[in-house]
Scaffold this active site. Structure first.
Site, PDB file in Angstrom:
ATOM      1  N   GLN A  69      17.526  74.146  29.278  1.00 37.39           N
ATOM      2  CA  GLN A  69      18.206  72.977  29.832  1.00 37.39           C
ATOM      3  C   GLN A  69      18.554  73.266  31.301  1.00 37.39           C
ATOM      4  OE1 GLN A  69      21.722  73.583  30.146  1.00 37.39           O
ATOM      5  NE2 GLN A  69      22.250  71.591  31.003  1.00 37.39           N
ATOM      6  N   ASP A  93      21.824  83.487  19.247  1.00 35.04           N
ATOM      7  CA  ASP A  93      21.832  82.352  20.161  1.00 35.04           C
ATOM      8  C   ASP A  93      21.853  82.936  21.571  1.00 35.04           C
ATOM      9  OD1 ASP A  93      22.172  80.173  21.750  1.00 35.04           O
ATOM     10  OD2 ASP A  93      23.736  79.229  20.524  1.00 35.04           O
ATOM     11  N   ARG A 128       3.067  70.579   9.421  1.00 36.83           N
ATOM     12  CA  ARG A 128       1.645  70.937   9.273  1.00 36.83           C
ATOM     13  C   ARG A 128       1.503  72.437   9.043  1.00 36.83           C
ATOM     14  NH1 ARG A 128       1.335  67.087  13.801  1.00 36.83           N
ATOM     15  NH2 ARG A 128       0.426  65.202  12.922  1.00 36.83           N
ATOM     16  N   ARG A 140       7.751  69.561  19.396  1.00 37.98           N
ATOM     17  CA  ARG A 140       6.911  70.360  20.288  1.00 37.98           C
ATOM     18  C   ARG A 140       7.284  70.157  21.751  1.00 37.98           C
ATOM     19  NH1 ARG A 140       3.083  67.541  16.894  1.00 37.98           N
ATOM     20  NH2 ARG A 140       2.685  66.208  18.696  1.00 37.98           N
ATOM     21  N   HIS A 173      22.070  81.777  26.797  1.00 33.90           N
ATOM     22  CA  HIS A 173      22.563  82.229  28.107  1.00 33.90           C
ATOM     23  C   HIS A 173      21.889  83.527  28.549  1.00 33.90           C
ATOM     24  CE1 HIS A 173      26.783  80.262  27.193  1.00 33.90           C
ATOM     25  NE2 HIS A 173      25.793  79.400  27.153  1.00 33.90           N
ATOM     26  N   TYR A 190      -3.177  65.056   9.024  1.00 31.29           N
ATOM     27  CA  TYR A 190      -2.228  64.253   8.250  1.00 31.29           C
ATOM     28  C   TYR A 190      -1.909  64.915   6.917  1.00 31.29           C
ATOM     29  CZ  TYR A 190      -2.718  60.649  11.770  1.00 31.29           C
ATOM     30  OH  TYR A 190      -2.691  59.978  12.950  1.00 31.29           O
ATOM     31  N   PHE A 206      28.910  76.614  23.330  1.00 32.84           N
ATOM     32  CA  PHE A 206      28.577  75.198  23.380  1.00 32.84           C
ATOM     33  C   PHE A 206      28.484  74.667  21.947  1.00 32.84           C
ATOM     34  CE2 PHE A 206      25.320  71.776  23.759  1.00 32.84           C
ATOM     35  CZ  PHE A 206      26.111  70.888  24.459  1.00 32.84           C
ATOM     36  N   LYS A 252      20.352  76.359  32.801  1.00 34.27           N
ATOM     37  CA  LYS A 252      20.048  77.691  32.282  1.00 34.27           C
ATOM     38  C   LYS A 252      19.259  78.551  33.285  1.00 34.27           C
ATOM     39  CE  LYS A 252      22.083  76.966  28.342  1.00 34.27           C
ATOM     40  NZ  LYS A 252      22.517  75.566  28.479  1.00 34.27           N
TER      41      LYS A 252
HETATM   42  C1  PLP Z   1      25.256  78.870  23.710  1.00 33.97           C
HETATM   43  C2  PLP Z   1      24.377  77.657  23.678  1.00 33.97           C
HETATM   44  N1  PLP Z   1      23.648  77.407  22.576  1.00 33.97           N
HETATM   45  C3  PLP Z   1      22.839  76.349  22.493  1.00 33.97           C
HETATM   46  C4  PLP Z   1      22.718  75.458  23.542  1.00 33.97           C
HETATM   47  C5  PLP Z   1      21.873  74.249  23.360  1.00 33.97           C
HETATM   48  O1  PLP Z   1      20.806  74.154  24.219  1.00 33.97           O
HETATM   49  P1  PLP Z   1      20.232  72.741  24.667  1.00 33.97           P
HETATM   50  O2  PLP Z   1      21.170  72.145  25.653  1.00 33.97           O
HETATM   51  O3  PLP Z   1      18.915  73.112  25.280  1.00 33.97           O
HETATM   52  O4  PLP Z   1      20.064  71.909  23.443  1.00 33.97           O
HETATM   53  C6  PLP Z   1      23.437  75.696  24.716  1.00 33.97           C
HETATM   54  C7  PLP Z   1      23.342  74.832  25.877  1.00 33.97           C
HETATM   55  O5  PLP Z   1      23.441  74.025  26.429  1.00 33.97           O
HETATM   56  C8  PLP Z   1      24.301  76.812  24.790  1.00 33.97           C
HETATM   57  O6  PLP Z   1      25.032  77.044  25.881  1.00 33.97           O
END
Ligand code: PLP
Length: 414
Positions: free
Chosen positions: A194, A168, A226, A243, A171, A233, A97, A197
């Site tokens: 997301q 990363d 922070r 967050r 998945h 602050y 992605f 997932k």
């Molecule tokens: C391989 C990969 N990295 C990063 C992301 C980014 O995640 P998000 O959609 O939560 O920003 C995704 C997904 O959608 C992804 O498939």
């Protein structure tokens, strides 16, 4: 049953729907209502996010978890915490992605694309090694589809060249490389929650790590710069509010109760389907090395070689869809062929060094072949079902293969 393909008016192989996603129940409702009624809706006030960070990190073999608003900013924050700066190069795969590469751009660094192994769809360690220059600072292996990339080889290369490794694992929730959890092998791991997932709350993400210094940096960056124990602050580094809120964490805590069992089910079903589909000429399921202890099967990847199967990919996918099997051709372009990269449309993120970069010259032949000719995938929720579901998927493939001559002859297929 008739052999006539559904796309030509024959009966569908599968008429029942597959497992729908997301899966949820009373525990989500209980936690959400409790959060609502508590009035403590923000991460810094309620118990849900802290509980989720602790449980998720522990499941992934890490001491620290920093929950954030999505799996894109989790990558960006991790790169910032690692001290990646303008002009640094970060090696990424082109079959992923967009966010894997744009997080690098947003960290003001340069994404450098290295090719995949054709059979595993994951970064080829030899291509990574060949892409290293004096400016390389980090590698982001994507555990594509939930199958861990070759972390033995990638970590060896990274250590030898003094590079940071950010997994990363968007998945790969609960995925294992032997007995090592996704996210625990590199310096940091990043996950997404997301909607699609394997663990979801609609939108969310997390960074996990065993490095106390990186964890403190991520914690600061995701919380407006922070410092723990500092004044409200008082802001120390370039940062923002990333967050994750308590409602999302409430859902994630409930989802987490089911994660390992669901992942075991997907792993079992995915492997069984791969073994059966591999018998069909021209169908090549993603190869799973012996070191993959548990495949998360966020996607079930396969390649379809038209010349061996006897019909073109697009026609086969359409025919499978008509048989009742939801299927996709996957990422249609290597990331470096996206207009964003070809036009260097990086907005404000264009350091001097990158003005010379021409992504039109990048060539990753395996990725191009997967995107343009052979790649396809099935989605994770199909693998939450029974053996009978796998049988239906396999029978649909077998039926389409048996009926391939009619597909090959169709004008639309050419
Ligand atoms: C391989 C990969 N990295 C990063 C992301 C980014 O995640 P998000 O959609 O939560 O920003 C995704 C997904 O959608 C992804 O498939």
């Amino acid at each position: 049953m008739s052999d006539l393909l559904a796309i030509h008016g024959g009966p569908k192989t599968r008429t029942k729907p597959f497992t729908s996603w997301p899966v949820f129940g009373e525990e989500e409702e209980r936690r959400l209502l409790r959060t609502l009624r508590s009035g403590k809706w923000g991460k810094l006030h309620g118990p849900e996010t802290a509980e989720f960070e602790r449980r998720f990190a522990e499941l992934h073999g890490c001491r620290h978890g920093i929950a954030v608003v999505n799996g894109t900013v989790s990558l960006r924050i991790a790169l910032m915490a690692a001290g990646i700066q303008g002009g640094d190069e970060v090696i990424v795969p082109p079959y992923t992605f967009l966010a894997t590469a744009t997080a690098v751009v947003e960290a003001n660094a340069v994404p450098v694309f290295a090719d995949l192994e054709l059979d595993t769809f994951n970064l080829d360690p030899r291509a990574v090694e060949a892409a290293i220059t004096p400016r390389t600072r980090a590698i982001i292996p994507v555990h594509m589809a939930g199958q861990i990339a070759d972390m033995d080889a990638l970590m060896e290369i990274a250590r030898r060249h003094g590079l940071i490794v950010l997994e990363d694992a968007a998945h790969a929730h609960a995925g294992l490389w032997r007995d090592r959890p996704a996210g625990s092998m590199g310096d940091m791991g990043s996950f997404s929650f997301q909607s699609s997932k394997n663990l979801t709350c609609g939108e969310g993400g997390i960074i996990v790590t065993n490095d106390d210094r990186l964890a403190a940096a991520c914690r600061s960056i995701h919380n407006c710069g922070r410092l723990e124990g500092g004044l409200w602050y008082e802001h120390h580094v370039m940062s923002a509010n990333y967050r994750l809120g308590e409602f999302q964490a409430a859902v994630l805590n409930a989802q987490l109760d089911r994660l390992v069992e669901q992942t075991e089910t997907r792993n079992r079903n995915g492997r069984a389907l791969a073994a059966r589909l591999a018998r069909i000429p021209g169908v090549y399921p993603q190869r799973t090395p012996a070191a993959v202890g548990r495949h998360s099967y966020h996607l079930f990847l396969f390649r379809l070689r038209a010349s061996e199967f006897g019909a073109p990919r697009a026609a086969v996918l359409k025919a499978l869809e008509a048989e009742g099997i939801p299927v996709s051709g996957g990422y249609a372009l290597p990331l470096y062929r996206q207009p964003l990269f070809l036009n260097r449309a990086f907005g404000p993120y264009l350091p001097e060094e990158r003005k010379q970069l021409d992504y039109g010259n990048v060539s990753c032949p395996n990725c191009e072949r997967i995107c343009g000719e052979e790649g396809a995938w099935l989605e994770q929720s199909l693998f939450l079902g029974s053996e009978a579901d796998m049988d239906d998927i396999a029978r649909a493939f077998e039926k389409v293969h048996a009926g391939r001559a009619a597909l090959a002859a169709e004008p639309a297929a050419r």
